[in-house]
Design a protein around this motif. Structure first.
Motif, PDB file in Angstrom:
ATOM      1  N   GLY A 102       0.330  -0.922   0.452  1.00  0.00           N
ATOM      2  CA  GLY A 102       0.389   0.717  -0.009  1.00  0.00           C
ATOM      3  C   GLY A 102       0.541   0.730   0.108  1.00  0.00           C
ATOM      4  N   GLU A 103       1.678   1.196   0.815  1.00  0.00           N
ATOM      5  CA  GLU A 103       2.496   2.657   0.422  1.00  0.00           C
ATOM      6  C   GLU A 103       2.907   3.006  -1.324  1.00  0.00           C
ATOM      7  OE1 GLU A 103       6.907   2.447   1.887  1.00  0.00           O
ATOM      8  OE2 GLU A 103       7.521   0.307   1.762  1.00  0.00           O
ATOM      9  N   ILE A 104       3.102   4.539  -1.139  1.00  0.00           N
ATOM     10  CA  ILE A 104       3.940   4.655  -2.148  1.00  0.00           C
ATOM     11  C   ILE A 104       5.246   5.404  -2.361  1.00  0.00           C
ATOM     12  CG2 ILE A 104       3.326   7.068  -3.803  1.00  0.00           C
ATOM     13  CD1 ILE A 104       1.096   6.700  -3.285  1.00  0.00           C
ATOM     14  N   ILE A 120       4.727  -4.082  -8.211  1.00  0.00           N
ATOM     15  CA  ILE A 120       3.946  -2.973  -7.901  1.00  0.00           C
ATOM     16  C   ILE A 120       3.111  -2.161  -8.983  1.00  0.00           C
ATOM     17  CG2 ILE A 120       6.766  -2.495  -6.608  1.00  0.00           C
ATOM     18  CD1 ILE A 120       7.296  -0.936  -8.905  1.00  0.00           C
ATOM     19  N   GLU A 145       6.198   8.087  -9.288  1.00  0.00           N
ATOM     20  CA  GLU A 145       5.940   6.851  -7.881  1.00  0.00           C
ATOM     21  C   GLU A 145       5.922   5.800  -8.427  1.00  0.00           C
ATOM     22  OE1 GLU A 145       3.558   9.978  -6.459  1.00  0.00           O
ATOM     23  OE2 GLU A 145       4.860  10.773  -4.801  1.00  0.00           O
ATOM     24  N   GLN A 175       3.242   2.095  -6.409  1.00  0.00           N
ATOM     25  CA  GLN A 175       2.585   2.495  -4.981  1.00  0.00           C
ATOM     26  C   GLN A 175       2.849   0.192  -4.900  1.00  0.00           C
ATOM     27  OE1 GLN A 175      -2.098   1.844  -5.053  1.00  0.00           O
ATOM     28  NE2 GLN A 175      -1.855   2.473  -2.558  1.00  0.00           N
TER      29      GLN A 175
END
Length: 205
Positions: A22-24, A54, A69, A71
């Motif tokens: 869930g992190e970016i 990802i 970016e 996720q």
């Protein structure tokens, strides 16, 4: 005429640790190949160790760089990481070279040709035969065959080897290890090299 864009499905980097679903994270890479942004891609280390699945959520490119970016969708660990890493190394670690290379002394080459298989002592002590990518042959020849005045390099077609081949880390990068006897009919040709005036091998194939 259409506009051609080359697309990557794997981001390779040694910058990422402690990934969480869930992190970016931000990314930056050299080159102008963009990434798929509508389907998941893979994140690996430079040695093809699988890290995560990802999805790129933004990216921009210049003629020399792509940045953006992504996720994190899934993080690899344990046996799953080992299996996926083996797959990546099997598919990509050779850089597209259909051959691996095995160093042999003249005596060993002659004996193996007669017997039809190459089975060095490393099969008993390490469970595999050491082979080499093309870029490491000279280093290995000078390290392990410095007492020999002559060395043979067997050019082995990977697709004809009957034993499993695994690419594993060692000094200088990833190396192909043959987990079983090498059937000599996989050897397409051999090259003979002699030491130069400085007492060193220079292997050029």
């Amino acid at each position: 005429m259409g506009f051609h864009v080359e697309i990557n499905s794997i981001l390779r980097s040694d910058e990422y640790t402690g990934l969480a679903i869930g992190e970016i994270r931000a990314f930056r890479k050299s080159g102008s190949r963009v990434f798929f942004d509508d389907i998941p891609i893979w994140l690996t280390k430079s040695d093809w160790t699988a890290l995560a699945e990802i999805q790129v959520i933004s990216q921009s490119r210049t003629p020399t760089e792509v940045k953006g970016e992504f996720q994190v969708l899934h993080v690899y660990g344990g046996k799953e990481q080992v299996r996926v890493t083996e797959m990546f190394r099997r598919m990509y670690a050779d850089g597209g070279d259909p051959f691996i290379y095995v160093l042999m002394s003249p005596e060993v080459l002659k004996k193996s040709a007669v017997q039809g298989v190459y089975a060095p002592k490393s099969l008993d002590t390490e469970d595999f035969i050491h082979a080499s990518p093309i870029g490491q042959i000279t280093r290995l020849a000078n390290k392990y065959y410095c007492d020999n005045d002559t060395i043979h390099v067997a050019v082995v077609r990977k697709s004809r080897v009957t034993a499993p081949i695994k690419w594993e880390p060692a000094t200088g990068g990833l190396y192909p290890h043959i987990y079983g006897k090498l059937n000599m009919d996989a050897v397409e040709q051999t090259f003979t090299f002699f030491k130069n005036e400085e007492g060193k091998y220079q292997v050029d194939i």
